[in-house]
Design an enzyme around this catalytic site. Structure first.
Site, PDB file in Angstrom:
ATOM      1  N   GLY A 279       0.816  -1.212   0.000  1.00  0.00           N
ATOM      2  CA  GLY A 279       0.000   0.000   0.000  1.00  0.00           C
ATOM      3  C   GLY A 279       0.848   1.260   0.000  1.00  0.00           C
TER       4      GLY A 279
ATOM      5  N   MET B 102       1.057   3.652   2.297  1.00  0.00           N
ATOM      6  CA  MET B 102       1.754   3.879   3.558  1.00  0.00           C
ATOM      7  C   MET B 102       2.892   2.882   3.743  1.00  0.00           C
ATOM      8  SD  MET B 102       0.588   6.575   4.776  1.00  0.00           S
ATOM      9  CE  MET B 102       1.687   6.457   6.174  1.00  0.00           C
TER      10      MET B 102
ATOM     11  N   THR C 256      -6.474   2.040  11.200  1.00  0.00           N
ATOM     12  CA  THR C 256      -7.621   2.578  11.938  1.00  0.00           C
ATOM     13  C   THR C 256      -8.867   1.767  11.587  1.00  0.00           C
ATOM     14  OG1 THR C 256      -8.131   4.193  10.190  1.00  0.00           O
ATOM     15  CG2 THR C 256      -6.653   4.903  11.965  1.00  0.00           C
TER      16      THR C 256
ATOM     17  N   ALA D 253      -3.992   6.517  16.945  1.00  0.00           N
ATOM     18  CA  ALA D 253      -4.762   6.827  15.746  1.00  0.00           C
ATOM     19  C   ALA D 253      -3.992   7.703  14.774  1.00  0.00           C
ATOM     20  CB  ALA D 253      -6.081   7.508  16.126  1.00  0.00           C
ATOM     21  N   ASN D 254      -2.933   8.344  15.240  1.00  0.00           N
ATOM     22  CA  ASN D 254      -2.194   9.257  14.374  1.00  0.00           C
ATOM     23  C   ASN D 254      -0.744   9.361  14.850  1.00  0.00           C
ATOM     24  OD1 ASN D 254      -1.237  11.803  13.111  1.00  0.00           O
ATOM     25  ND2 ASN D 254      -3.343  11.900  12.397  1.00  0.00           N
TER      26      ASN D 254
ATOM     27  N   HIS E  12     -10.757  13.844   4.795  1.00  0.00           N
ATOM     28  CA  HIS E  12      -9.797  12.896   4.238  1.00  0.00           C
ATOM     29  C   HIS E  12     -10.112  12.612   2.769  1.00  0.00           C
ATOM     30  CE1 HIS E  12      -8.922  12.074   8.512  1.00  0.00           C
ATOM     31  NE2 HIS E  12      -7.741  11.678   8.066  1.00  0.00           N
ATOM     32  N   HIS E  13      -9.202  11.927   2.121  1.00  0.00           N
ATOM     33  CA  HIS E  13      -9.332  11.568   0.709  1.00  0.00           C
ATOM     34  C   HIS E  13     -10.529  10.642   0.472  1.00  0.00           C
ATOM     35  CE1 HIS E  13      -7.595   7.635   1.807  1.00  0.00           C
ATOM     36  NE2 HIS E  13      -6.811   8.342   2.606  1.00  0.00           N
TER      37      HIS E  13
ATOM     38  N   LYS F   1     -10.641   6.731   1.767  1.00  0.00           N
ATOM     39  CA  LYS F   1     -10.622   6.317   3.172  1.00  0.00           C
ATOM     40  C   LYS F   1     -11.916   5.578   3.500  1.00  0.00           C
ATOM     41  CE  LYS F   1      -9.865   7.994   7.895  1.00  0.00           C
ATOM     42  NZ  LYS F   1      -8.889   6.921   8.193  1.00  0.00           N
TER      43      LYS F   1
ATOM     44  N   GLY G 276      -9.942   7.808  13.049  1.00  0.00           N
ATOM     45  CA  GLY G 276      -9.431   7.468  14.372  1.00  0.00           C
ATOM     46  C   GLY G 276      -8.897   8.687  15.101  1.00  0.00           C
ATOM     47  N   THR G 277      -8.328   9.617  14.343  1.00  0.00           N
ATOM     48  CA  THR G 277      -7.804  10.845  14.956  1.00  0.00           C
ATOM     49  C   THR G 277      -8.922  11.713  15.499  1.00  0.00           C
ATOM     50  OG1 THR G 277      -5.909  10.806  13.455  1.00  0.00           O
ATOM     51  CG2 THR G 277      -6.400  12.900  14.543  1.00  0.00           C
TER      52      THR G 277
END
Length: 250
Positions: free
Chosen positions: A11, A13, A87, A110-111, A142-143, A146, A152-153
């Protein structure tokens, strides 16, 4: 040298973590777990944890909650600490994670952004100072890819604010229809669109004045860098639950 396994290495990330570790002199990627191996990947990529042959010092997981059971079963069996950066965990997932943390070190937040973790502290301080005279609303953006909402943040920020009130406030996700007069809840609203990396805004609305605390991430690299920092810190730690407050002095 700390040997790292990346779950979700295929992915975006996972790629960001891999890129950072290519130039690190204290940690390196030795393998990954993903259904799809990324192009030009220089380490073995397995479809399941049972296939792993390498010795691993720590896991970095930016994948999906769907793999957490298999992942932590393998981690507990092999005594490998894990950095969980996904998340969308369910209550059952979190209960399972907490149980595993009695056997291995688990880092979950979460972040992973330094700025976001500072924001969490500021939100708590603001809530304590402003008290019940200010309504609290959280907006996260967010994009469009997601999957989970709210982020989560956003929940982490809401929990931080709620601690100032003894966790007495209800968390309300969005509003629709004739909802009547606003109560004492903390409102949370999710926006999804385009390629927004991540934006979080906490609004304290009082009589004749508004205070807004916000954070905007311009690149996913900031989260990957935080996860790498956490992984290097977590390797070798005794069993237990850890988060960014244990790593950062803010």
């Amino acid at each position: 040298m700390i040997d790292v396994l990346i779950t979700g290495i295929g992915g975006k990330m996972g790629e960001a973590v891999r890129t950072i570790l290519e130039n690190d002199n204290k940690a390196r990627v030795v393998c990954g777990v993903d259904l799809h191996a990324p192009e030009n990947c220089k380490v073995p990529v397995y479809k399941s944890f049972a296939e792993i042959k390498e010795k691993v010092d720590v896991i970095v997981d930016f994948s999906s909650p769907a793999v957490v059971t298999e992942e932590l079963e393998w981690a507990v069996k092999n005594k490998v600490p894990a950095v969980l950066a996904a998340t969308g965990y369910t209550a059952d997932d979190i209960e399972y994670i907490d149980g595993c943390s009695e056997k291995i070190a688990i880092f979950r937040t979460a972040n992973f952004s330094l700025g976001v973790n500072l924001l969490v502290k500021l939100v708590n301080q603001a809530a304590k100072t402003l008290g019940e005279n200010f309504d609290i609303e959280i907006i996260e953006r967010h994009h469009n890819k997601k999957a989970d909402a709210p982020s989560g943040t956003a929940l982490m920020l809401a929990d931080s604010a709620n601690k100032a009130f003894g966790n007495s406030k209800q968390l309300l996700n969005g509003r629709s229809g004739i909802v009547g007069k606003r109560g004492s809840e903390i409102g949370i609203h999710a926006v999804r669109g385009g390629t927004i990396v991540g934006e979080h805004e906490v609004c304290f609305a009082g009589d004749d004045e508004i205070i807004t605390l916000c954070h905007s991430a311009r690149s996913k690299r900031v989260f990957a860098a935080g996860a790498v920092k956490a992984a290097k810190w977590l390797a070798g730690k005794k069993c237990g639950k850890y988060d960014m407050n244990d790593v950062l002095d803010i």
